[in-house]
Design a protein around this motif. Structure first.
Motif, mmCIF file in Angstrom:
data_model
loop_
_atom_site.group_PDB
_atom_site.id
_atom_site.type_symbol
_atom_site.label_atom_id
_atom_site.label_comp_id
_atom_site.label_asym_id
_atom_site.label_seq_id
_atom_site.Cartn_x
_atom_site.Cartn_y
_atom_site.Cartn_z
ATOM 1 N N ASP B 40 0.821 -1.217 0.000
ATOM 2 C CA ASP B 40 0.000 0.000 0.000
ATOM 3 C C ASP B 40 0.851 1.261 0.000
ATOM 4 O OD1 ASP B 40 -2.316 -1.454 0.070
ATOM 5 O OD2 ASP B 40 -2.403 -1.519 2.263
ATOM 6 N N TYR B 41 2.161 1.098 0.147
ATOM 7 C CA TYR B 41 3.030 2.281 0.246
ATOM 8 C C TYR B 41 4.150 2.253 -0.798
ATOM 9 C CZ TYR B 41 0.890 2.758 4.859
ATOM 10 O OH TYR B 41 0.010 2.895 5.882
ATOM 11 N N PRO B 42 3.831 2.005 -2.076
ATOM 12 C CA PRO B 42 4.918 1.883 -3.050
ATOM 13 C C PRO B 42 5.663 3.206 -3.255
ATOM 14 C CG PRO B 42 2.813 1.964 -4.150
ATOM 15 C CD PRO B 42 2.523 1.919 -2.674
ATOM 16 N N HIS B 43 5.022 4.321 -2.852
ATOM 17 C CA HIS B 43 5.646 5.615 -3.104
ATOM 18 C C HIS B 43 6.654 5.994 -2.027
ATOM 19 C CE1 HIS B 43 2.197 6.177 -0.518
ATOM 20 N NE2 HIS B 43 2.868 7.175 0.026
ATOM 21 N N LEU B 44 6.779 5.185 -0.968
ATOM 22 C CA LEU B 44 7.728 5.522 0.099
ATOM 23 C C LEU B 44 9.122 5.696 -0.492
ATOM 24 C CD1 LEU B 44 6.942 3.368 3.244
ATOM 25 C CD2 LEU B 44 6.547 5.792 2.855
ATOM 26 N N SER B 45 9.734 6.820 -0.177
ATOM 27 C CA SER B 45 11.041 7.083 -0.779
ATOM 28 C C SER B 45 12.029 7.494 0.297
ATOM 29 C CB SER B 45 10.893 8.184 -1.830
ATOM 30 O OG SER B 45 10.382 9.343 -1.197
ATOM 31 N N GLY B 46 13.259 7.745 -0.128
ATOM 32 C CA GLY B 46 14.278 8.219 0.798
ATOM 33 C C GLY B 46 14.972 7.077 1.526
ATOM 34 N N TYR B 47 15.366 7.360 2.751
ATOM 35 C CA TYR B 47 16.120 6.387 3.540
ATOM 36 C C TYR B 47 15.158 5.641 4.445
ATOM 37 C CZ TYR B 47 19.933 9.254 1.875
ATOM 38 O OH TYR B 47 20.797 9.929 1.072
ATOM 39 N N ILE B 48 15.172 4.336 4.372
ATOM 40 C CA ILE B 48 14.177 3.566 5.101
ATOM 41 C C ILE B 48 14.849 2.525 5.997
ATOM 42 C CG2 ILE B 48 12.203 1.991 4.852
ATOM 43 C CD1 ILE B 48 11.596 3.401 2.219
ATOM 44 N N LEU B 49 14.466 2.551 7.257
ATOM 45 C CA LEU B 49 14.942 1.551 8.210
ATOM 46 C C LEU B 49 13.777 0.626 8.542
ATOM 47 C CD1 LEU B 49 16.978 0.420 10.280
ATOM 48 C CD2 LEU B 49 16.200 2.174 11.871
ATOM 49 N N ILE B 50 13.961 -0.661 8.309
ATOM 50 C CA ILE B 50 12.880 -1.613 8.564
ATOM 51 C C ILE B 50 13.225 -2.455 9.795
ATOM 52 C CG2 ILE B 50 11.575 -3.571 7.633
ATOM 53 C CD1 ILE B 50 12.041 -2.425 4.862
ATOM 54 N N ILE B 51 12.302 -2.487 10.726
ATOM 55 C CA ILE B 51 12.501 -3.287 11.941
ATOM 56 C C ILE B 51 11.547 -4.468 11.872
ATOM 57 C CG2 ILE B 51 12.410 -3.276 14.466
ATOM 58 C CD1 ILE B 51 12.839 -0.272 14.394
ATOM 59 N N LEU B 52 12.067 -5.679 11.948
ATOM 60 C CA LEU B 52 11.188 -6.836 11.873
ATOM 61 C C LEU B 52 11.798 -8.027 12.595
ATOM 62 C CD1 LEU B 52 11.236 -7.946 8.107
ATOM 63 C CD2 LEU B 52 13.107 -7.008 9.402
ATOM 64 N N PRO B 53 10.955 -8.985 12.992
ATOM 65 C CA PRO B 53 11.481 -10.131 13.728
ATOM 66 C C PRO B 53 12.503 -10.900 12.906
ATOM 67 C CG PRO B 53 9.102 -10.063 13.881
ATOM 68 C CD PRO B 53 9.495 -9.050 12.854
ATOM 69 N N LEU B 54 13.504 -11.440 13.580
ATOM 70 C CA LEU B 54 14.596 -12.137 12.906
ATOM 71 C C LEU B 54 14.064 -13.319 12.103
ATOM 72 C CD1 LEU B 54 17.601 -12.322 12.476
ATOM 73 C CD2 LEU B 54 17.766 -13.722 14.526
ATOM 74 N N ASN B 55 13.047 -14.004 12.651
ATOM 75 C CA ASN B 55 12.613 -15.232 11.997
ATOM 76 C C ASN B 55 11.941 -15.009 10.645
ATOM 77 O OD1 ASN B 55 10.446 -14.002 13.093
ATOM 78 N ND2 ASN B 55 9.587 -15.804 14.088
ATOM 79 N N ILE B 56 11.491 -13.769 10.370
ATOM 80 C CA ILE B 56 10.881 -13.588 9.054
ATOM 81 C C ILE B 56 11.811 -12.896 8.063
ATOM 82 C CG2 ILE B 56 8.511 -13.589 9.923
ATOM 83 C CD1 ILE B 56 8.479 -10.537 9.310
#
Lengths: 243, 195
Positions: B40-56
């Motif tokens: 739903d957010y294909p327009h997100l631009s710039g510098y992106i930090l993604i935080i997610l569980p290690l197992n996925i």
């Protein structure tokens, strides 16, 4: 931060967060709540209580993420609320801002020619804002309502596809950036760069008004971008899947 | 513009992290229950930090990169739910205290701009004023680039610095700024539609 629910007494809600008053008005309730709970008041006025609670929580708590639940609401409920908000902006919020800016500038003693630019800037902001509202009301909302009707009545699909061949909700989100920018600029100009030859009390009222309007607009955009747009994308997927 | 995206199916963790990270240096924090919501957010631009569980994590990095096509750079922090000895700077253990989580996130966000020297906010440079005056007169970035014989990229970078220093973003706001600061005479613009 605390969240409200259908059993919260509305008077208590307002005592805790008075900035919700215009939101509650738009949702269809007026002052004089007595000791009634949200549930009782909504029932009496025929208002969707779940939607009411979700909207006031969205406004009350910036970190509240209820997108999932909100996606369950019918688009007509959401659009009805958005239209009421627009009316509130056009009939009250914007004229009030203009009134305060006029009052503010009419107290100017020196350097008034420059300060006059603020009036002009605000006028331009207002014009763009109204244009934006009109775009939503004349193009976007009817599209969404028509799209929604196709879901309930597939026989309307052919006519819909014909009318909105290349129309999608995409790109609508970016529309909000310009509004936010001008609002941000106006605030900074008044706070940082105007000559200090104005009435302080009027200046303070004007700024308080701007801050409230800015917060309101931000939440309004949030509801459009995070609820309406995802919801419409969902509907678009269903309607246009065979195309 | 830097953004943090937290992807986790637990509302407790999403909400908790969003409160903790409300003080971090990111411009925006997005919360998602599933990586699918990124669509739903294909327009997100710039510098992106993604935080997610290690197992996925596994092969997700490639998939996420394909969705976030406008991102300049993507970095990852992994959520660790069980205490272990080998927690690295790219992990967040959910038992960590909030200050150290914010510090870790900020360090990663700052590392997006390792080469950028952070200048104190002060007056505009002479070149920035040149650009500002042309913006104030209603010229588009391309016209400004031609007039000053610089690249359009340089113009955009000047404009970004001007906005950061002045707190004014829109072109008409900058015109007003130039007049109020007496960098330009009001009569030069008062008859036009620049504001």
């Amino acid at each position: 931060m605390e969240l409200f629910n259908e059993n919260s007494k509305l008077a208590q809600v307002i005592l805790k967060d008075h900035t919700l008053l215009p939101v509650i008005n738009r949702l269809g309730l007026k002052l004089g709540f007595g000791d009634s709970t949200i549930q009782q008041l909504c029932k009496k006025e025929g208002i969707d209580v779940t939607f009411f609670v979700e909207i006031i929580n969205v406004f009350h708590n910036e970190n509240y993420f209820s997108e999932k639940k909100l996606l369950d609401f019918s688009v007509t409920t959401v659009i009805d609320y958005l239209l009421k908000t627009h009316r509130n902006y056009v009939d009250y919020v914007i004229p009030e801002q203009e009134r305060l800016i006029d009052l503010f500038l009419s107290n100017c003693t020196t350097g008034c020619k420059e300060n006059e630019l603020v009036r002009k800037f605000n006028k331009k902001f207002t014009e763009e804002f109204i244009k934006h509202i009109q775009l939503e009301e004349i193009e976007i909302f009817p599209y969404v309502i028509n799209l929604n009707e196709v879901i309930g009545n597939p026989s309307k699909k052919a006519a819909f596809m014909d009318q909105y061949k290349n129309f999608t909700i995409k790109g609508f989100e970016k529309e909000h950036n310009n509004m936010d920018e001008k609002m941000f600029d106006l605030k900074n100009i008044i706070i940082k760069y105007l000559q200090p030859n104005y009435d302080q009390n009027i200046g303070n009222s004007l700024l308080s008004n701007l801050f409230i309007f800015e917060k309101d607009l931000k939440n309004h955009s949030r509801i459009e971008d995070k609820i309406l747009v995802p919801k419409v994308k969902q509907l678009e997927k269903i309607v246009k899947k065979d195309e | 513009m830097s953004k943090v995206i937290i992807i986790c199916d637990s509302d407790i963790i999403l909400k908790g992290l969003s409160v903790i990270l409300s003080d971090c240096n990111a411009d925006e924090v997005f919360l998602m229950h599933h990586k699918k919501e990124l669509n739903d957010y294909p327009h997100l631009s710039g510098y992106i930090l993604i935080i997610l569980p290690l197992n996925i994590i596994n092969d997700y990095e490639i998939q996420l990169k394909q969705i976030l096509i406008n991102a300049i750079n993507i970095k990852y922090l992994h959520l660790i739910f069980e205490e272990k000895t080998s927690i690295t700077s790219s992990d967040i253990y959910i038992g960590d205290n909030p200050a150290s989580i914010v510090k870790k996130v900020n360090e990663l966000l700052n590392s997006f701009w390792t080469k950028k020297v952070i200048e104190p906010i002060n007056d505009l440079t002479k070149r920035e004023i040149d650009v500002l005056l042309l913006v104030a007169k209603g010229l588009a970035n391309k016209e400004i680039a031609d007039k000053l014989s610089i690249s359009i990229h340089t113009v955009i970078s000047h404009r970004k610095n001007i906005s950061e220093k002045t707190g004014i973003k829109s072109a008409s706001g900058l015109t007003m700024y130039a007049v109020l600061k007496k960098l330009i005479d009001i009569d030069e613009i008062s008859t036009s539609d620049l504001i």
